[in-house]
Design an enzyme around this catalytic site. Structure first.
Site, mmCIF file in Angstrom:
data_model
loop_
_atom_site.group_PDB
_atom_site.id
_atom_site.type_symbol
_atom_site.label_atom_id
_atom_site.label_comp_id
_atom_site.label_asym_id
_atom_site.label_seq_id
_atom_site.Cartn_x
_atom_site.Cartn_y
_atom_site.Cartn_z
ATOM 1 N N HIS A 150 0.833 -1.205 0.000
ATOM 2 C CA HIS A 150 0.000 0.000 0.000
ATOM 3 C C HIS A 150 0.861 1.245 0.000
ATOM 4 O O HIS A 150 2.095 1.203 0.006
ATOM 5 C CB HIS A 150 -0.984 -0.007 1.175
ATOM 6 C CG HIS A 150 -0.376 -0.060 2.550
ATOM 7 N ND1 HIS A 150 0.503 0.879 3.028
ATOM 8 C CD2 HIS A 150 -0.547 -0.950 3.571
ATOM 9 C CE1 HIS A 150 0.837 0.603 4.276
ATOM 10 N NE2 HIS A 150 0.228 -0.522 4.621
ATOM 11 N N CYS A 158 2.564 -4.896 6.696
ATOM 12 C CA CYS A 158 2.411 -4.638 5.262
ATOM 13 C C CYS A 158 3.699 -4.071 4.679
ATOM 14 O O CYS A 158 4.680 -3.839 5.378
ATOM 15 C CB CYS A 158 1.260 -3.664 5.038
ATOM 16 S SG CYS A 158 -0.365 -4.312 5.518
#
Length: 352
Positions: A150, A158
């Site tokens: 992201h 992430c």
């Protein structure tokens, strides 16, 4: 530019994706067209120069220690070639696989990203879900969800690429799906799987797992094609001969052979790497261990963080999202003696 028909098709497909993502914590209510931004002209020109079109299939490789993400694209030869390397702004956890929800580990393994895993309404600008846990990880009891690539510069498991970086990566995936690719492979690796890195990390508790990941990396490096994935005996299997199996992640492996068109290429590469590994061990290459606080950050962004501080850096890379654990990012040990800067690393905010 997109044709009206193409934009309409993309809107319908992405609308269906939003329905599936409505329960995700990474979705916002903002209604904009950030996910439809055209690819930059310079990137399209680079593709053309490398014999690639916007709609050609892609493959993504992620390297934690180096804090880099590569996008590979199939060219006119039919093989995949490196299109661009993006500096990663933040990842969390340690080197090693993710095992459970909340451990802050960024995943390591082989993942298949389909169109329904694309998130055009991410709270971190744009994102796509890796699909963790994959079938092998599920068979081992791994837990966790919404492990993403992201934007922004914050991570709790992430891979954060900055808003500008993820805009290009998302756009490349979008165009590949529009061109007919049904899914793309993501290889999330602890480091570049070289004999040098393997020698340095030979005493790590995850070394056997990393050797298995290196097999998949070797298959790709030798063939420049995404390896076909299977799993058995609690490990990945790559490019098994057609008709082999059945394979079950939690059961013992059946007798199988590697596809004959792949085997000699991979064997040659592995023999060369094994000889180099033995040479390094014989010459006294030390085994290294990293004691660090939390994850890593590409050295270009770490230099920016050190120079500007998190408050001034944040709007440049992450909009309104705070940079996660900046003190730990500054303590990242991976950009020093054994990981010199790569001049081919690209990104709108890369410092050289």
């Amino acid at each position: 530019m997109f044709s009206p028909i193409r934009i309409s098709t993309l809107r319908i497909a992405l609308g269906l994706v939003l329905g599936a993502l409505a329960l995700s914590g990474c979705v916002t209510g903002e209604g904009d067209d950030r996910h439809l931004q055209p690819l930059p002209a310079r990137l399209v020109s680079e593709m053309s120069g490398k014999g690639m079109s916007q709609g050609d299939p892609i493959l993504v490789r992620i390297f934690k220690k180096e804090s880099e993400l590569e996008v590979w694209k199939r060219d006119r030869s039919g093989q995949y070639a490196l299109l661009k390397t993006y500096p990663m702004c933040r990842w969390s956890g340690q080197l090693g696989p993710k095992k459970r929800e909340g451990d802050r580990q960024a995943p390591e393994g082989f993942y298949t990203v389909t169109a329904d895993l694309m998130n055009p309404r991410s709270q971190f600008y744009l994102s796509f879900n890796l699909g963790y846990p994959n079938p092998l990880e599920k068979s081992q009891g791994a837990t966790g969800s919404a492990l993403m690539v992201h934007g922004a510069c914050t991570s709790a498991g992430c891979f954060a690429m900055t808003d500008d970086g993820v805009t290009e990566i998302y756009g490349l995936a979008r165009e590949a799906f529009a061109g007919g690719q049904r899914s793309f492979q993501v290889q999330a690796l602890p480091f570049r799987m070289t004999p040098e890195n393997m020698a340095r990390h030979r005493n790590n508790a995850h070394f056997a797992f990393w050797k298995n990941l290196k097999e998949g990396s070797d298959h790709f490096e030798a063939t420049k094609q995404p390896p076909r994935l299977a799993a058995c005996g609690r490990r990945y299997v790559f490019n098994a001969k057609e008709g082999a199996g059945p394979f079950s992640p939690a059961e013992a492996c059946p007798t199988y052979d590697i596809a004959p068109e792949v085997q000699p290429l991979v064997s040659q590469r592995q023999a060369r790497d094994e000889a180099r590994f033995a040479e390094l061990i014989g010459s006294g290459t030390p085994a290294m261990s990293y004691a660090h606080l939390d994850g890593g950050m590409h050295q270009s962004f770490r230099a920016m963080l050190k120079s500007l501080g998190p408050e001034r850096m944040q709007p440049m890379v992450a909009g309104k999202v705070e940079i996660s654990r900046p003190d730990a990012a500054l303590a990242d040990p991976f950009g020093g003696d054994d990981a010199p800067g790569r001049t081919d690393t690209t990104g709108s905010l890369a410092i050289r």
